[in-house]
Design a protein around this motif. Sequence first.
Motif, PDB file in Angstrom:
ATOM      1  N   SER A 277       0.902 -20.743  -9.055  1.00 38.25           N
ATOM      2  CA  SER A 277       0.938 -22.010  -8.332  1.00 38.25           C
ATOM      3  C   SER A 277       2.347 -22.604  -8.282  1.00 38.25           C
ATOM      4  O   SER A 277       2.634 -23.445  -7.436  1.00 38.25           O
ATOM      5  CB  SER A 277      -0.031 -23.010  -8.955  1.00 38.25           C
ATOM      6  OG  SER A 277       0.365 -23.307 -10.282  1.00 38.25           O
TER       7      SER A 277
ATOM      8  N   HIS B 250      -5.847 -20.736  -5.600  1.00 37.23           N
ATOM      9  CA  HIS B 250      -5.142 -20.617  -6.875  1.00 37.23           C
ATOM     10  C   HIS B 250      -3.953 -21.578  -6.931  1.00 37.23           C
ATOM     11  O   HIS B 250      -2.986 -21.365  -7.654  1.00 37.23           O
ATOM     12  CB  HIS B 250      -4.697 -19.167  -7.112  1.00 37.23           C
ATOM     13  CG  HIS B 250      -5.822 -18.293  -7.515  1.00 37.23           C
ATOM     14  ND1 HIS B 250      -6.703 -17.733  -6.599  1.00 37.23           N
ATOM     15  CD2 HIS B 250      -6.257 -17.892  -8.734  1.00 37.23           C
ATOM     16  CE1 HIS B 250      -7.612 -17.034  -7.240  1.00 37.23           C
ATOM     17  NE2 HIS B 250      -7.375 -17.109  -8.532  1.00 37.23           N
ATOM     18  N   ASP B 251      -4.046 -22.641  -6.126  1.00 36.93           N
ATOM     19  CA  ASP B 251      -3.101 -23.770  -6.137  1.00 36.93           C
ATOM     20  C   ASP B 251      -1.683 -23.446  -5.694  1.00 36.93           C
ATOM     21  O   ASP B 251      -0.735 -24.153  -6.047  1.00 36.93           O
ATOM     22  CB  ASP B 251      -3.080 -24.445  -7.517  1.00 36.93           C
ATOM     23  CG  ASP B 251      -4.439 -24.998  -7.897  1.00 36.93           C
ATOM     24  OD1 ASP B 251      -5.126 -25.519  -6.998  1.00 36.93           O
ATOM     25  OD2 ASP B 251      -4.817 -24.895  -9.079  1.00 36.93           O
ATOM     26  N   VAL B 252      -1.507 -22.381  -4.916  1.00 35.06           N
ATOM     27  CA  VAL B 252      -0.205 -22.127  -4.301  1.00 35.06           C
ATOM     28  C   VAL B 252      -0.094 -23.081  -3.110  1.00 35.06           C
ATOM     29  O   VAL B 252      -1.016 -23.178  -2.298  1.00 35.06           O
ATOM     30  CB  VAL B 252      -0.065 -20.665  -3.830  1.00 35.06           C
ATOM     31  CG1 VAL B 252       1.258 -20.461  -3.095  1.00 35.06           C
ATOM     32  CG2 VAL B 252      -0.182 -19.712  -5.008  1.00 35.06           C
TER      33      VAL B 252
END
Length: 161
Positions: free
Chosen positions: A74, A101-103
């Motif tokens: 991320s 996955h919060d990228v």
Amino acid sequence: NKETNRDEFIFYSKRLMRLLIEHALSFLPLKPVAVETPQGTIYDGKRLSGKRCLRELNEFSLQLHYLRLPKEISEDYVILMDSTVSTGAAALMAVRVLLDHDVAEDKIFLLSLLMAEMGVHSVAYAFPKVRIITTAVDKEVNDQFHIIPGIGEKCNYFRFG
């Protein structure tokens, strides 16, 4: 050109891939750094401001049936690579996994040797902050979703190993 031999095709494809990657890397944030040269002078250079830069492109894998990502992904910029993008469906799924996955969307780059216009539009519409970098865009796909005129994906020409 169907008369292009395999070695020549691979040589130029790899050259184009290097250019794509170099161009994508130019968008990464850099910070100034002073470097002392062997002659004792100081050179004002630049260094990637992130935590890491992958030395091997195959270090992490993202496929539809297999997922292996670093724990701190991320915090990173991510370069997705696909030799050809026709409809954009696989690219959309891969971007969605990274977002899950919060990228950050604006930290994702999609690189491709060739894209169909519909694939560009699909990705750009769904994820407007993802940077799309390609060497060419063809207008059409056929009924098997191969890019027309394309680069030979219907004959499984992409074997670089």
